[in-house]
Design a protein around this motif. Structure first.
Motif, mmCIF file in Angstrom:
data_model
loop_
_atom_site.group_PDB
_atom_site.id
_atom_site.type_symbol
_atom_site.label_atom_id
_atom_site.label_comp_id
_atom_site.label_asym_id
_atom_site.label_seq_id
_atom_site.Cartn_x
_atom_site.Cartn_y
_atom_site.Cartn_z
ATOM 1 N N LEU A 67 -15.310 12.317 -6.792
ATOM 2 C CA LEU A 67 -14.429 12.397 -5.591
ATOM 3 C C LEU A 67 -13.472 13.592 -5.488
ATOM 4 C CD1 LEU A 67 -14.049 8.644 -4.706
ATOM 5 C CD2 LEU A 67 -15.242 10.380 -3.385
ATOM 6 N N LYS A 68 -12.837 13.712 -6.623
ATOM 7 C CA LYS A 68 -11.867 14.714 -6.931
ATOM 8 C C LYS A 68 -12.435 16.156 -6.793
ATOM 9 C CE LYS A 68 -8.093 16.508 -9.571
ATOM 10 N NZ LYS A 68 -7.370 16.174 -10.914
ATOM 11 N N ALA A 69 -13.619 16.296 -7.328
ATOM 12 C CA ALA A 69 -14.390 17.597 -7.630
ATOM 13 C C ALA A 69 -14.791 17.799 -6.054
ATOM 14 C CB ALA A 69 -15.263 17.441 -8.450
ATOM 15 N N ASP A 70 -15.337 16.896 -5.521
ATOM 16 C CA ASP A 70 -15.880 16.977 -3.897
ATOM 17 C C ASP A 70 -14.536 17.431 -3.073
ATOM 18 O OD1 ASP A 70 -18.318 16.403 -4.974
ATOM 19 O OD2 ASP A 70 -18.455 14.431 -4.037
ATOM 20 N N CYS A 71 -13.565 16.668 -3.125
ATOM 21 C CA CYS A 71 -12.390 17.039 -2.389
ATOM 22 C C CYS A 71 -11.992 18.509 -2.545
ATOM 23 C CB CYS A 71 -11.223 16.133 -2.679
ATOM 24 S SG CYS A 71 -10.065 16.346 -1.370
ATOM 25 N N LYS A 72 -11.806 18.786 -3.878
ATOM 26 C CA LYS A 72 -11.363 20.155 -4.037
ATOM 27 C C LYS A 72 -12.170 21.264 -3.491
ATOM 28 C CE LYS A 72 -8.638 20.413 -8.261
ATOM 29 N NZ LYS A 72 -8.704 20.630 -9.709
ATOM 30 N N ALA A 73 -13.580 20.809 -3.641
ATOM 31 C CA ALA A 73 -14.676 21.767 -3.089
ATOM 32 C C ALA A 73 -14.632 21.898 -1.310
ATOM 33 C CB ALA A 73 -15.921 21.500 -3.680
ATOM 34 N N GLY A 74 -13.911 20.938 -0.816
ATOM 35 C CA GLY A 74 -13.948 20.846 0.520
ATOM 36 C C GLY A 74 -15.248 20.090 1.195
ATOM 37 N N ARG A 75 -15.716 19.098 0.420
ATOM 38 C CA ARG A 75 -16.942 18.253 0.850
ATOM 39 C C ARG A 75 -16.575 16.956 0.754
ATOM 40 N NH1 ARG A 75 -19.073 20.914 -4.000
ATOM 41 N NH2 ARG A 75 -19.237 19.405 -5.366
ATOM 42 N N THR A 76 -15.622 16.459 1.262
ATOM 43 C CA THR A 76 -15.214 15.066 0.850
ATOM 44 C C THR A 76 -16.138 14.353 1.998
ATOM 45 O OG1 THR A 76 -12.960 15.482 0.511
ATOM 46 C CG2 THR A 76 -13.366 13.302 1.148
ATOM 47 N N GLU A 77 -17.078 13.317 1.321
ATOM 48 C CA GLU A 77 -17.821 12.505 2.080
ATOM 49 C C GLU A 77 -16.991 11.401 3.127
ATOM 50 O OE1 GLU A 77 -21.413 12.232 2.530
ATOM 51 O OE2 GLU A 77 -21.213 14.248 1.493
ATOM 52 N N PRO A 78 -17.509 11.045 4.239
ATOM 53 C CA PRO A 78 -16.668 10.101 5.153
ATOM 54 C C PRO A 78 -17.258 8.693 4.628
ATOM 55 C CG PRO A 78 -18.389 11.062 6.466
ATOM 56 C CD PRO A 78 -18.691 11.778 5.198
ATOM 57 N N LEU A 79 -16.941 8.369 3.399
ATOM 58 C CA LEU A 79 -17.385 7.095 2.648
ATOM 59 C C LEU A 79 -16.856 5.925 3.497
ATOM 60 C CD1 LEU A 79 -17.217 8.306 -1.104
ATOM 61 C CD2 LEU A 79 -19.017 7.866 0.341
ATOM 62 N N LEU A 80 -15.633 5.987 3.895
ATOM 63 C CA LEU A 80 -15.198 4.898 4.782
ATOM 64 C C LEU A 80 -15.077 4.951 6.368
ATOM 65 C CD1 LEU A 80 -11.854 4.571 2.592
ATOM 66 C CD2 LEU A 80 -14.075 3.170 2.502
ATOM 67 N N ALA A 81 -16.281 5.647 6.680
ATOM 68 C CA ALA A 81 -16.264 5.749 8.289
ATOM 69 C C ALA A 81 -16.364 4.362 8.804
ATOM 70 C CB ALA A 81 -17.371 6.922 8.564
ATOM 71 N N GLY A 82 -15.726 3.929 9.860
ATOM 72 C CA GLY A 82 -16.017 2.812 10.644
ATOM 73 C C GLY A 82 -15.291 1.564 9.745
ATOM 74 N N LYS A 83 -14.559 1.725 8.699
ATOM 75 C CA LYS A 83 -13.928 0.898 7.847
ATOM 76 C C LYS A 83 -12.314 0.633 8.101
ATOM 77 C CE LYS A 83 -17.828 -0.225 5.908
ATOM 78 N NZ LYS A 83 -18.521 -1.277 6.416
ATOM 79 N N SER A 84 -11.997 -0.330 7.905
ATOM 80 C CA SER A 84 -10.532 -0.597 8.072
ATOM 81 C C SER A 84 -9.921 -1.020 7.042
ATOM 82 C CB SER A 84 -10.021 -1.247 9.535
ATOM 83 O OG SER A 84 -10.600 -2.282 9.564
ATOM 84 N N VAL A 85 -8.770 -0.546 6.604
ATOM 85 C CA VAL A 85 -7.858 -1.216 5.525
ATOM 86 C C VAL A 85 -6.514 -1.481 5.733
ATOM 87 C CG1 VAL A 85 -7.516 -0.593 3.015
ATOM 88 C CG2 VAL A 85 -9.325 0.386 3.956
ATOM 89 N N ALA A 86 -6.306 -2.650 5.448
ATOM 90 C CA ALA A 86 -4.922 -3.182 5.692
ATOM 91 C C ALA A 86 -4.075 -2.748 4.539
ATOM 92 C CB ALA A 86 -4.670 -4.726 5.966
#
Ligand code: CP
Length: 366
Positions: free
Chosen positions: A25-44
Motif C-alpha cells: 500500500l505504501k509503494a502504491d501510494c508513493k506511486a500515486g495509484r492508491t486503490e479505493p479499497l474502502l469505497a462505500g465503507k464507513s469507519v467510526a
C-alpha cells in the motif's frame, strides 16, 4: 470478522501478511495509484483520549482509500452523559463497517467488539497499542530488511507499548528483552505468552544487560501523570537509571535503531537532558499512523481484514510537515552527548554515522 484488540490476536503469518500488504500500500501510494479499497465503507473513529498521530493517520488513511472516517470525541457522544456502552455499541454497529477506539480499559474495548458486531481496532488502551507496534515492526523491517533474529530491547514502563512490543517482536521471530524498574513489569498474561518463547525473551531490571547488543532499542513516555502529584514524583524517583542515556545506549549495537512512539513530553523529564535532545531530533518510530481497516463485505464477515496503511499516510504527511520517521543513532557518539551531533549537522557534516530521514526537522534546521 476479526478484531485487532491486542497483538496476540494475530498469528505470525497474519502479522507478516499485514506488513506485506502495508508495504504494498505504501509503494502504491508513493506511486500515486492508491486503490479505493474502502469505497462505500464507513469507519467510526472513537477517541476517549487525546491523540494527534493515530487520529490523523486513521482519518487520512481512510480518506485516501476512499472510505468515510468519522472522528468522534466520546465525551461529546451520549456515552459522555452516561449512556451504557452496550447501547452505543449497538448504534455504531448498525451504521459503521468498522470502529477504532482509543480508550482506557481493555475490557471496554472488548465489550465494544462483542456488542457492536463490527470489527474493532485498538487505537490504544492502557493495556495495548498494537497499531503502533505494527508500524514499528514495519519500520524496522524496512530499515533492516528482516525482523527474525534481530534483538529488540524495550526500556521503560511495562505498560501498553511494552506489552505490545513483547508480543509483536516474539511473533515476528525477534529476540526481545524488556527492561523495567521493579514494580513496572509488563502484564502477567504477556509474560506468560513470552514464556512460551523460552530464551528468546528476557525480562530484567538491569538496563545495561537488557540493552546488550540490541539491534533495536524502543522506549515510550513513562510519566504522563500530572506534574507535582504524588504519583508523578514517585515515577521520577522510580525511573532514575531507566532513561535512554547515551551511556546506556553504548550497550546496544553501534548501529542500533532507536524508536520512540511519541508524543514527547519535553521538560517533564529534567533528569534526562539527552532524552530531550533525542526528542528534539525527532527520535523514533514516528509511524504513529494507523491501520486502515479493510472489511471484506458489508456483512462484516471476513477473514483477512486489517491491513497496515499507516506508512502510506505518513509518508505523505511526512513530506508535508517535515516529520521524521526514524533516526539512526551511532552510540559511539552518545557519550559525547548529542550536542556534538547537532553541531556536526549545523556544520553540514552528516557523515558522523548519524543518519536522518531526509525530511528530518533536525536536518532542516541544522
Ligand atoms: N504514538 C501515538 O499513539 O501518538 P498519538 O498519541 O499522537 O496518537
Amino acid at each position: 470478522m476479526k478484531n485487532l484488540l491486542k497483538m496476540s490476536d494475530l498469528s505470525p503469518a497474519e502479522l507478516t501478511h499485514i506488513l506485506d500488504v502495508a508495504d504494498q500500500l505504501k509503494a502504491d501510494c508513493k506511486a500515486g495509484r492508491t486503490e479505493p479499497l474502502l469505497a462505500g465503507k464507513s469507519v467510526a473513529l472513537l477517541f476517549s483520549k487525546a491523540s494527534t498521530r493515530t487520529r490523523t493517520s486513521f482519518e487520512v488513511g481512510v480518506y485516501q482509500m476512499g472510505g468515510l472516517g468519522n472522528y468522534m470525541n466520546t465525551a461529546e457522544l451520549q456515552a459522555g452523559r452516561g449512556e451504557p456502552l452496550r447501547d452505543t455499541a449497538r448504534v455504531l454497529g448498525r451504521y459503521y463497517d468498522c470502529a477504532v477506539w482509543r480508550t482506557y480499559r481493555q475490557r471496554d474495548l472488548e465489550e465494544l467488539a462483542e456488542l457492536s458486531g463490527i470489527p474493532v481496532i485498538n487505537g490504544l488502551t492502557d493495556y495495548a497499542h498494537p497499531c503502533q507496534v505494527l508500524a514499528d515492526l514495519m519500520t524496522i523491517r524496512e530499515r533492516r530488511g528482516t525482523l527474525a533474529g534481530l534483538k529488540l530491547c524495550f526500556v521503560g514502563d511495562g505498560s501498553n507499548m511494552a506489552n505490545s512490543l513483547i508480543v509483536g517482536g516474539l511473533l515476528a521471530g525477534m529476540q526481545v528483552s524488556c527492561v523495567c524498574p521493579p514494580g513496572y513489569r509488563p502484564a502477567a498474561d504477556v509474560l506468560m505468552f513470552a514464556q512460551r518463547y523460552g530464551s528468546a525473551f528476557h525480562l530484567t531490571t538491569d538496563p545495561a544487560e537488557g540493552l546488550r547488543d540490541a539491534d533495536i532499542v524502543a522506549t515510550a513516555a513513562w510519566n504522563t501523570t500530572a506534574p507535582g502529584t504524588a504519583e508523578s514524583e514517585q515515577r521520577l524517583r522510580d525511573f532514575v537509571g531507566f532513561q535512554l542515556t547515551g551511556r546506556l545506549l553504548e550497550n546496544a549495537k553501534p548501529d542500533a535503531l532507536v524508536l520512540h512512539c511519541l508524543p514527547a513530553h519535553r521538560g517533564a523529564d529534567p533528569m534526562q537532558p539527552i532524552r530531550i535532545h533525542l526528542y528534539s531530533l525527532a527520535v523514533g518510530s514516528c509511524h504513529p499512523f494507523s491501520l486502515a481497516p479493510v472489511p471484506n463485505s458489508i456483512h462484516h464477515s471476513f477473514s483477512a481484514p486489517f491491513y497496515v496503511h499507516k506508512q502510506c499516510c505518513c509518508s505523505r504527511w511526512n513530506l508535508q510537515h517535515s516529520v521524521t520517521f526514524s533516526f539512526i543513532y551511532d552510540t559511539s557518539l552518545a557519550s559525547n552527548c548529542v550536542e556534538n551531533v547537532i553541531d556536526s549537522l549545523r556544520k553540514g557534516d552528516t557523515k558522523k554515522s548519524v543518519t536522518f530521514h531526509s525530511h528530518s526537522p533536525c536536518s532542516r534546521s541544522a
